[in-house]
Design an enzyme around this catalytic site. Structure first.
Site, PDB file in Angstrom:
ATOM      1  N   SER A 141       0.697  -1.217  -0.111  1.00 48.12           N
ATOM      2  CA  SER A 141      -0.031  -0.044  -0.186  1.00 48.12           C
ATOM      3  C   SER A 141       0.991   1.210   0.146  1.00 48.12           C
ATOM      4  CB  SER A 141      -0.858  -0.052   1.353  1.00 48.12           C
ATOM      5  OG  SER A 141      -1.538   1.285   1.555  1.00 48.12           O
ATOM      6  N   TYR A 154      -2.468  -0.745  10.473  1.00 47.57           N
ATOM      7  CA  TYR A 154      -2.423  -1.300   9.126  1.00 47.57           C
ATOM      8  C   TYR A 154      -1.329  -0.906   8.332  1.00 47.57           C
ATOM      9  CZ  TYR A 154      -4.113  -1.580   4.197  1.00 47.57           C
ATOM     10  OH  TYR A 154      -4.253  -1.560   2.906  1.00 47.57           O
TER      11      TYR A 154
HETATM   12  N1  LIG Z   1      -8.621  -0.373  -1.645  1.00 49.90           N
HETATM   13  C1  LIG Z   1      -7.647   0.460  -1.516  1.00 49.90           C
HETATM   14  O1  LIG Z   1      -7.654   1.745  -1.665  1.00 49.90           O
HETATM   15  C2  LIG Z   1      -6.380  -0.224  -1.065  1.00 49.90           C
HETATM   16  C3  LIG Z   1      -4.987   0.455  -1.229  1.00 49.90           C
HETATM   17  C4  LIG Z   1      -3.957  -0.376  -0.853  1.00 49.90           C
HETATM   18  C5  LIG Z   1      -4.003  -1.384  -0.510  1.00 49.90           C
HETATM   19  N2  LIG Z   1      -5.085  -2.448  -0.624  1.00 49.90           N
HETATM   20  C6  LIG Z   1      -5.100  -3.833  -0.234  1.00 49.90           C
HETATM   21  O2  LIG Z   1      -5.742  -4.512  -1.518  1.00 49.90           O
HETATM   22  C7  LIG Z   1      -6.327  -5.818  -1.010  1.00 49.90           C
HETATM   23  C8  LIG Z   1      -7.365  -5.879  -1.596  1.00 49.90           C
HETATM   24  O3  LIG Z   1      -8.466  -5.307  -0.800  1.00 49.90           O
HETATM   25  P1  LIG Z   1      -9.578  -4.315  -1.616  1.00 49.90           P
HETATM   26  O4  LIG Z   1      -9.291  -3.006  -2.051  1.00 49.90           O
HETATM   27  O5  LIG Z   1      -9.829  -4.900  -3.230  1.00 49.90           O
HETATM   28  O6  LIG Z   1     -10.676  -4.516  -1.010  1.00 49.90           O
HETATM   29  P2  LIG Z   1     -11.957  -5.672  -0.593  1.00 49.90           P
HETATM   30  O7  LIG Z   1     -12.942  -5.320  -1.758  1.00 49.90           O
HETATM   31  O8  LIG Z   1     -12.446  -5.481   0.740  1.00 49.90           O
HETATM   32  O9  LIG Z   1     -11.414  -6.891  -0.578  1.00 49.90           O
HETATM   33  C9  LIG Z   1     -10.741  -7.527   0.080  1.00 49.90           C
HETATM   34  C10 LIG Z   1     -10.696  -9.115  -0.022  1.00 49.90           C
HETATM   35  O10 LIG Z   1      -9.937  -9.849   0.918  1.00 49.90           O
HETATM   36  C11 LIG Z   1     -10.752 -10.970   1.415  1.00 49.90           C
HETATM   37  N3  LIG Z   1     -10.389 -11.476   2.520  1.00 49.90           N
HETATM   38  C12 LIG Z   1     -10.314 -10.484   3.913  1.00 49.90           C
HETATM   39  N4  LIG Z   1     -10.062 -11.288   4.590  1.00 49.90           N
HETATM   40  C13 LIG Z   1      -9.733 -12.578   4.332  1.00 49.90           C
HETATM   41  C14 LIG Z   1      -9.452 -13.950   4.921  1.00 49.90           C
HETATM   42  N5  LIG Z   1      -9.319 -14.351   6.339  1.00 49.90           N
HETATM   43  N6  LIG Z   1      -9.300 -15.086   4.092  1.00 49.90           N
HETATM   44  C15 LIG Z   1      -9.568 -14.965   2.747  1.00 49.90           C
HETATM   45  N7  LIG Z   1      -9.952 -13.696   2.184  1.00 49.90           N
HETATM   46  C16 LIG Z   1     -10.105 -12.777   3.173  1.00 49.90           C
HETATM   47  C17 LIG Z   1     -12.337 -10.505   1.079  1.00 49.90           C
HETATM   48  O11 LIG Z   1     -13.073 -11.619   0.948  1.00 49.90           O
HETATM   49  P3  LIG Z   1     -13.868 -12.219   2.016  1.00 49.90           P
HETATM   50  O12 LIG Z   1     -14.517 -11.145   2.944  1.00 49.90           O
HETATM   51  O13 LIG Z   1     -14.997 -12.880   1.200  1.00 49.90           O
HETATM   52  O14 LIG Z   1     -12.944 -13.434   2.667  1.00 49.90           O
HETATM   53  C18 LIG Z   1     -12.087  -9.786  -0.223  1.00 49.90           C
HETATM   54  O15 LIG Z   1     -12.172 -10.625  -1.252  1.00 49.90           O
HETATM   55  C19 LIG Z   1      -6.038  -5.823   0.718  1.00 49.90           C
HETATM   56  O16 LIG Z   1      -5.026  -6.664   0.865  1.00 49.90           O
HETATM   57  C20 LIG Z   1      -5.954  -4.278   1.035  1.00 49.90           C
HETATM   58  O17 LIG Z   1      -5.143  -3.933   1.931  1.00 49.90           O
HETATM   59  C21 LIG Z   1      -6.091  -1.796  -0.665  1.00 49.90           C
END
Ligand SMILES: NC(=O)c1ccc[n+]([C@@H]2O[C@H](COP(=O)([O-])OP(=O)(O)OC[C@H]3O[C@@H](n4cnc5c(N)ncnc54)[C@H](OP(=O)(O)O)[C@@H]3O)[C@@H](O)[C@H]2O)c1
Length: 242
Positions: A141, A154
């Site tokens: 991130s 985080y």
């Molecule tokens: N959105 C942003 O601005 C941003 C910025 C920097 C980094 N990120 C990172 O990007 C990654 C993806 O996030 P996103 O932004 O696409 O958000 P998101 O739509 O909330 O996706 C998160 C995914 O992680 C899964 N997950 C969470 N806990 C889990 C567990 N214990 N086991 C298996 N799967 C799990 C969720 O699925 P289930 O709930 O179905 O398990 C969901 O599919 C994350 O690592 C996040 O920290 C996001």
């Protein structure tokens, strides 16, 4: 390995960047294992993958459980016999001053963002090394390079991912396995659903990055030849200050 028969393992595939990347890679005909906890959402993504021209296998997985990650990787190998792309993406974000952060949320962030990501690597790296080919994409991130008041737990998990990525890259020098960490700013996903104030509002961002835009970038990175290892990619909405 041609894009058509590429075997891809995605954690966090039920929404956001994981789901968008699955659908994007399916357009090139990839065979994709979709892992996360919400089965109904995984099934919906699997349908989109098939419609886009790919193959999909849903494997419900909680990545904080090592035995479930082991089972996920063996199901992938049974189905496809190889793994060309690992999108090590499952994660969550909770913020707040430390006295207000619930211990359950702290545990879940560390267990998912750090331990779960390590479990995935523990099980997949030996396979990619044996194949002497493949790419691992870890999700750090902007907060894997910076830290902020109320977001430092985080940030600590994402700095850990940055460290993991660079150490692993070094460990794999001499093989044809590539390792990349993406470091996104605000991407419009469900990550912020639990927030009282969405970062879009907090930072006046009217045009966040779309998950499909990240997916396009990943498709480009994955398509590079084995000798060209894109190690880290920092990206932000143009309107984002932090
Ligand atoms: N959105 C942003 O601005 C941003 C910025 C920097 C980094 N990120 C990172 O990007 C990654 C993806 O996030 P996103 O932004 O696409 O958000 P998101 O739509 O909330 O996706 C998160 C995914 O992680 C899964 N997950 C969470 N806990 C889990 C567990 N214990 N086991 C298996 N799967 C799990 C969720 O699925 P289930 O709930 O179905 O398990 C969901 O599919 C994350 O690592 C996040 O920290 C996001």
């Amino acid at each position: 390995m041609s894009a058509q028969s590429r075997a891809v393992l995605i954690t966090g595939a039920s929404s956001g960047m994981g789901a968008a990347t699955a659908v994007r890679l399916a357009r090139d005909g990839a065979r994709i294992v979709l892992a996360a906890r919400r089965v109904d959402r995984l099934d919906a993504v699997a349908e989109q993958v098939r419609q886009a021209g790919g193959e999909a296998l849903v494997v419900p997985t909680d990545t904080t459980e090592y035995e479930q990650v082991r089972a996920l990787v063996s199901r992938t190998m049974e189905a496809f016999g190889r793994i060309d792309v690992v999108f090590n993406n499952a994660g969550l974000m909770r913020v707040g001053p430390i006295e207000k952060l619930a211990i359950a949320d702290i545990d879940r962030m560390v267990r998912t963002n750090v331990l779960g990501a390590i479990y995935v690597l523990k099980e997949t790296v030996p396979i990619l090394k044996r194949q002497d080919c493949g790419i691992i994409i870890n999700v750090s991130s902007v907060l894997g390079r910076k830290t902020r008041a109320t977001a430092w737990v985080y940030a600590a998990t994402k700095w850990a991912v940055t460290a993991i990525n660079e150490g692993l890259r070094e460990e794999l020098v001499g093989t044809k396995v590539r390792v990349c960490a993406i470091q996104p700013g605000v991407v419009d996903t469900e990550l912020f659903d639990a927030f009282e104030t969405h970062p879009k509002k907090a930072f006046s961002i009217t045009h966040p990055i779309k998950p499909e835009e990240v997916a396009d970038l990943l498709a480009y990175i994955i398509d590079r030849p084995w000798h060209f290892n894109v190690n880290e990619v920092l990206m932000r909405p143009t309107q984002q200050m932090v």
